[in-house]
Design a protein around this motif. Structure first.
Motif, PDB file in Angstrom:
ATOM      1  N   ARG A 332       0.831  -1.208   0.000  1.00  0.00           N
ATOM      2  CA  ARG A 332       0.000   0.000   0.000  1.00  0.00           C
ATOM      3  C   ARG A 332       0.871   1.266   0.000  1.00  0.00           C
ATOM      4  O   ARG A 332       0.626   2.214  -0.746  1.00  0.00           O
ATOM      5  N   ARG A 333       1.905   1.278   0.862  1.00  0.00           N
ATOM      6  CA  ARG A 333       2.806   2.447   0.882  1.00  0.00           C
ATOM      7  C   ARG A 333       3.531   2.609  -0.445  1.00  0.00           C
ATOM      8  O   ARG A 333       3.739   3.735  -0.933  1.00  0.00           O
ATOM      9  N   HIS A 334       3.955   1.482  -1.068  1.00  0.00           N
ATOM     10  CA  HIS A 334       4.634   1.557  -2.363  1.00  0.00           C
ATOM     11  C   HIS A 334       3.707   2.136  -3.440  1.00  0.00           C
ATOM     12  O   HIS A 334       4.124   3.001  -4.234  1.00  0.00           O
ATOM     13  N   LEU A 335       2.451   1.684  -3.446  1.00  0.00           N
ATOM     14  CA  LEU A 335       1.503   2.207  -4.434  1.00  0.00           C
ATOM     15  C   LEU A 335       1.215   3.686  -4.205  1.00  0.00           C
ATOM     16  O   LEU A 335       1.076   4.468  -5.151  1.00  0.00           O
ATOM     17  N   GLU A 336       1.111   4.066  -2.941  1.00  0.00           N
ATOM     18  CA  GLU A 336       0.892   5.500  -2.654  1.00  0.00           C
ATOM     19  C   GLU A 336       2.067   6.343  -3.152  1.00  0.00           C
ATOM     20  O   GLU A 336       1.888   7.437  -3.688  1.00  0.00           O
ATOM     21  N   GLY A 337       3.312   5.813  -2.971  1.00  0.00           N
ATOM     22  CA  GLY A 337       4.477   6.546  -3.485  1.00  0.00           C
ATOM     23  C   GLY A 337       4.462   6.662  -4.997  1.00  0.00           C
ATOM     24  O   GLY A 337       4.776   7.723  -5.561  1.00  0.00           O
ATOM     25  N   ARG A 338       4.066   5.578  -5.700  1.00  0.00           N
ATOM     26  CA  ARG A 338       3.987   5.629  -7.161  1.00  0.00           C
ATOM     27  C   ARG A 338       2.937   6.631  -7.632  1.00  0.00           C
ATOM     28  O   ARG A 338       3.158   7.397  -8.582  1.00  0.00           O
ATOM     29  N   ILE A 339       1.794   6.644  -6.948  1.00  0.00           N
ATOM     30  CA  ILE A 339       0.735   7.597  -7.308  1.00  0.00           C
ATOM     31  C   ILE A 339       1.217   9.043  -7.116  1.00  0.00           C
ATOM     32  O   ILE A 339       0.961   9.930  -7.942  1.00  0.00           O
ATOM     33  N   THR A 340       1.936   9.283  -6.023  1.00  0.00           N
ATOM     34  CA  THR A 340       2.457  10.646  -5.764  1.00  0.00           C
ATOM     35  C   THR A 340       3.452  11.064  -6.849  1.00  0.00           C
ATOM     36  O   THR A 340       3.437  12.211  -7.327  1.00  0.00           O
ATOM     37  N   GLU A 341       4.358  10.137  -7.255  1.00  0.00           N
ATOM     38  CA  GLU A 341       5.324  10.477  -8.313  1.00  0.00           C
ATOM     39  C   GLU A 341       4.621  10.784  -9.628  1.00  0.00           C
ATOM     40  O   GLU A 341       4.999  11.724 -10.345  1.00  0.00           O
ATOM     41  N   GLU A 342       3.585   9.997  -9.970  1.00  0.00           N
ATOM     42  CA  GLU A 342       2.855  10.267 -11.213  1.00  0.00           C
ATOM     43  C   GLU A 342       2.140  11.619 -11.166  1.00  0.00           C
ATOM     44  O   GLU A 342       2.112  12.360 -12.149  1.00  0.00           O
ATOM     45  N   GLU A 343       1.569  11.948 -10.010  1.00  0.00           N
ATOM     46  CA  GLU A 343       0.914  13.261  -9.884  1.00  0.00           C
ATOM     47  C   GLU A 343       1.927  14.394 -10.049  1.00  0.00           C
ATOM     48  O   GLU A 343       1.647  15.412 -10.691  1.00  0.00           O
ATOM     49  N   ILE A 344       3.121  14.205  -9.461  1.00  0.00           N
ATOM     50  CA  ILE A 344       4.162  15.250  -9.610  1.00  0.00           C
ATOM     51  C   ILE A 344       4.581  15.395 -11.074  1.00  0.00           C
ATOM     52  O   ILE A 344       4.765  16.509 -11.593  1.00  0.00           O
ATOM     53  N   ALA A 345       4.740  14.233 -11.783  1.00  0.00           N
ATOM     54  CA  ALA A 345       5.131  14.295 -13.201  1.00  0.00           C
ATOM     55  C   ALA A 345       4.050  14.996 -14.041  1.00  0.00           C
ATOM     56  O   ALA A 345       4.348  15.820 -14.915  1.00  0.00           O
ATOM     57  N   LEU A 346       2.772  14.679 -13.748  1.00  0.00           N
ATOM     58  CA  LEU A 346       1.687  15.348 -14.482  1.00  0.00           C
ATOM     59  C   LEU A 346       1.659  16.843 -14.206  1.00  0.00           C
ATOM     60  O   LEU A 346       1.425  17.655 -15.112  1.00  0.00           O
ATOM     61  N   ALA A 347       1.893  17.216 -12.954  1.00  0.00           N
ATOM     62  CA  ALA A 347       1.908  18.656 -12.620  1.00  0.00           C
ATOM     63  C   ALA A 347       3.040  19.361 -13.356  1.00  0.00           C
ATOM     64  O   ALA A 347       2.871  20.472 -13.880  1.00  0.00           O
ATOM     65  N   ARG A 348       4.236  18.726 -13.411  1.00  0.00           N
ATOM     66  CA  ARG A 348       5.348  19.337 -14.146  1.00  0.00           C
ATOM     67  C   ARG A 348       5.032  19.468 -15.634  1.00  0.00           C
ATOM     68  O   ARG A 348       5.351  20.486 -16.264  1.00  0.00           O
ATOM     69  N   GLN A 349       4.409  18.441 -16.196  1.00  0.00           N
ATOM     70  CA  GLN A 349       4.045  18.507 -17.612  1.00  0.00           C
ATOM     71  C   GLN A 349       3.047  19.637 -17.887  1.00  0.00           C
ATOM     72  O   GLN A 349       3.163  20.364 -18.871  1.00  0.00           O
ATOM     73  N   ARG A 350       2.055  19.787 -16.984  1.00  0.00           N
ATOM     74  CA  ARG A 350       1.094  20.895 -17.164  1.00  0.00           C
ATOM     75  C   ARG A 350       1.780  22.252 -17.074  1.00  0.00           C
ATOM     76  O   ARG A 350       1.472  23.161 -17.855  1.00  0.00           O
ATOM     77  N   ILE A 351       2.725  22.382 -16.131  1.00  0.00           N
ATOM     78  CA  ILE A 351       3.441  23.670 -16.006  1.00  0.00           C
ATOM     79  C   ILE A 351       4.266  23.954 -17.258  1.00  0.00           C
ATOM     80  O   ILE A 351       4.323  25.091 -17.765  1.00  0.00           O
ATOM     81  N   THR A 352       4.935  22.905 -17.803  1.00  0.00           N
ATOM     82  CA  THR A 352       5.743  23.092 -19.021  1.00  0.00           C
ATOM     83  C   THR A 352       4.871  23.511 -20.199  1.00  0.00           C
ATOM     84  O   THR A 352       5.223  24.420 -20.964  1.00  0.00           O
ATOM     85  N   GLU A 353       3.706  22.851 -20.369  1.00  0.00           N
ATOM     86  CA  GLU A 353       2.804  23.238 -21.469  1.00  0.00           C
ATOM     87  C   GLU A 353       2.295  24.661 -21.307  1.00  0.00           C
ATOM     88  O   GLU A 353       2.203  25.415 -22.276  1.00  0.00           O
ATOM     89  N   ARG A 354       1.984  25.040 -20.053  1.00  0.00           N
ATOM     90  CA  ARG A 354       1.521  26.409 -19.823  1.00  0.00           C
ATOM     91  C   ARG A 354       2.611  27.434 -20.177  1.00  0.00           C
ATOM     92  O   ARG A 354       2.345  28.475 -20.775  1.00  0.00           O
ATOM     93  N   ASN A 355       3.868  27.127 -19.800  1.00  0.00           N
ATOM     94  CA  ASN A 355       4.971  28.040 -20.121  1.00  0.00           C
ATOM     95  C   ASN A 355       5.191  28.139 -21.626  1.00  0.00           C
ATOM     96  O   ASN A 355       5.481  29.221 -22.164  1.00  0.00           O
ATOM     97  N   LYS A 356       5.071  26.979 -22.334  1.00  0.00           N
ATOM     98  CA  LYS A 356       5.239  27.021 -23.789  1.00  0.00           C
ATOM     99  C   LYS A 356       4.166  27.882 -24.446  1.00  0.00           C
ATOM    100  O   LYS A 356       4.435  28.670 -25.357  1.00  0.00           O
ATOM    101  N   LYS A 357       2.908  27.728 -23.978  1.00  0.00           N
ATOM    102  CA  LYS A 357       1.837  28.563 -24.548  1.00  0.00           C
ATOM    103  C   LYS A 357       2.082  30.043 -24.293  1.00  0.00           C
ATOM    104  O   LYS A 357       1.885  30.882 -25.178  1.00  0.00           O
TER     105      LYS A 357
END
Length: 530
Positions: A332-357
């Motif tokens: 359960r802790r491992h899955l929670e860590g994976r979910i947190t990393e994916e959320e961070i990666a998605l947030a970074r991708q959204r910020i990069t797209e916003r900066n490009k626009k």
């Protein structure tokens, strides 16, 4: 000496009269002519600059301070040739570089009646220029003789050239060859004594320190066990005494103390320590929260005791000791860590797209501004080109008018005496029209040479016209500031109202907590009485 004085003079910093007065003190009285030359060169600088600048452009050389000799010669030739005399003028010219003087004088007299006269006429009156400066220089046969003499001297210099001088050829010195150096003797290395190696016990910690650490760890564990035993004691039996038992014990102690006689001399007994608080104490927020936490802790301990009695606590301990339960927790802790990393990666991708626009929008706005600026510059260049074309057409029209006038003069001679009066009248009208046009052209030149004083009335309802993104007028700026102040005031009022509501809500919650605590205390008292 005149060139040296011209180099010292600075037009923007010195006054001409003060400069001449200071130079007169340095020079002797018989050198008044030099001061007159320097003063004349400075006064007629505009006319002389026209000739010197054109000469160096024609000759293909860059302008520098070296043109002062041509500057002085141009002044002497134009203004004081009659007063100076041909002999003195010839001596001055021959004392300088003959080739340069010949080139300059040829250029000056060949272009005197063409563009030099036209340039000077644009600065001074055309009739005055032609009468006093151009006319006296046209009929000067002695100038032609001087030019021929200079040409002969230049040709003689070119014919007689010195023979090349033989240069000295260097020869090598006959030196003896040095002897080769002897090889150095080999160095003698001393043999060092072999020492014993460092024992391994030097790098190992002593056993005493390990023993002390183990003793400390055992004492720490023992202290923790004792602390847990003291804080989490069982409440199967209530160690506190009831009120009836306390009253009985106090009655027994009083009866026992009444039989003693060593305190009989006191007038009254000691005051009672059991005082009841008649007035209630007003509690603050921290005291209410502490009492609530105490009540919650007591309730939790009672519930824990009941669970212990039912055996639920043992079951939880067994579940936690189960390896499958531990594995599930780890996954359960491992899955929670994976979910947190994916959320961070998605947030970074959204910020990069916003900066490009944002960068793309900025580039498009910059391109639009550059295009607008280029169009504006093209319009300004077109307006300047049209103005220059109009001036050139005005000059061409003046030349064509002169040619027509000459043709009319020739036709007057050819016609008969009967039509001469009519032609003379037409000629006078043409001359009047031509003079009127010349006067208009001169006025246009004078208007263009005078700097324009542009007075613009300030209108607070118009923008400055700089084509900026956030450009606005003064009235709009004041209106926006007023709207911003009103919005800030509304925001402050809203915050103040929300703070008051939160305080009121918090006060209500504290009151409810206090009532709950009192209710719990009364329930406990009732249970103890039962």
């Amino acid at each position: 000496e005149a060139i040296v004085l011209l180099d010292k003079f600075r037009a923007g910093r010195q006054c001409l009269d003060d400069f001449i007065e200071g130079a007169r003190k340095d020079l002797q009285l018989q050198k008044k002519f030099i001061l007159d030359v320097v003063s004349g060169c400075i006064e007629h600088k505009k006319l002389l600059d026209v000739v010197i600048s054109a000469f160096y452009d024609w000759n293909g050389k860059r302008l520098s301070r070296g043109e002062d000799s041509q500057f002085v010669i141009c002044y002497l030739t134009t203004f004081i040739l009659d007063d100076l005399g041909l002999q003195n003028f010839s001596n001055i010219v021959r004392s300088l570089d003959i080739k340069k003087m010949h080139t300059f004088l040829s250029f000056f007299f060949s272009n005197l009646t063409t563009w030099i006269q036209e340039k000077w006429s644009s600065i001074y009156d055309a009739a005055f220029v032609e009468k006093h400066w151009i006319g006296p220089l046209l009929w000067r046969p002695e100038i032609d003789i001087l030019m021929d003499q200079l040409a002969v001297k230049i040709s003689q210099k070119n014919q007689f050239k010195k023979a090349p001088v033989k240069t000295t050829e260097p020869q090598e010195f006959s030196l003896s060859k040095p002897k080769p150096r002897p090889l150095p003797s080999p160095e003698i290395f001393l043999q060092h004594k072999i020492c014993k190696p460092v024992p391994n016990s030097t790098y190992r910690p002593p056993k005493e320190m390990q023993i002390i650490e183990e003793i400390k760890e055992k004492n720490h564990q023992k202290a923790e066990h004792l602390y847990e035993a003291n804080t989490k004691q069982f409440r199967c039996v209530n160690p506190h005494k009831s009120e009836h038992t306390k009253r009985v014990m106090s009655q027994i102690e009083e009866d026992f103390e009444s039989k003693l006689k060593f305190n009989s001399f006191h007038s009254s007994a000691a005051p009672s320590t059991n005082k009841t608080n008649s007035s209630p104490i007003k509690l603050n927020k921290a005291a209410i929260l502490r009492r609530e936490a105490l009540v919650d802790r007591q309730v939790e301990e009672e519930l824990q005791l009941e669970r212990l009695m039912r055996g639920d606590l043992e079951q939880n301990v067994l579940d936690q000791m189960d390896p499958s339960f531990q594995q599930c927790q780890t996954e359960r802790r491992h899955l929670e860590g994976r979910i947190t990393e994916e959320e961070i990666a998605l947030a970074r991708q959204r910020i990069t797209e916003r900066n490009k626009k944002a960068a793309q929008l900025k580039k498009e706005e910059t391109a639009q501004l550059m295009q607008r600026y280029a169009e504006k510059r093209l319009q300004e260049e077109k307006a300047l080109r049209d103005l220059v074309q109009q001036v050139i057409e005005g000059h061409k029209n003046s030349k064509t008018a002169k040619e027509k006038l000459q043709k009319l003069k020739q036709s007057i001679k050819e016609v008969s005496e009967q039509s001469q009066e009519l032609l003379r009248q037409a000629l006078e009208e043409a001359q009047a029209e031509l003079s009127r046009k010349f006067e208009i052209i001169r006025e246009i030149h004078a208007i263009e040479s005078v700097p324009h004083m542009r007075v613009k009335n300030f209108d607070n309802t118009e923008t400055a016209g700089h084509d900026l993104l956030g450009e606005m007028s003064l009235v709009e700026l004041k209106e926006r500031l007023n709207l911003l102040r009103e919005a800030q005031q509304r925001e402050q009022d809203e915050k103040r109202r929300s703070i008051l509501e939160e305080k009121q809500k918090e006060k209500q919650q504290l009151q409810e907590r206090l009532e709950t605590i009192d209710l719990h205390g009364r329930a406990l008292a009732r249970a103890a009485a039962i």
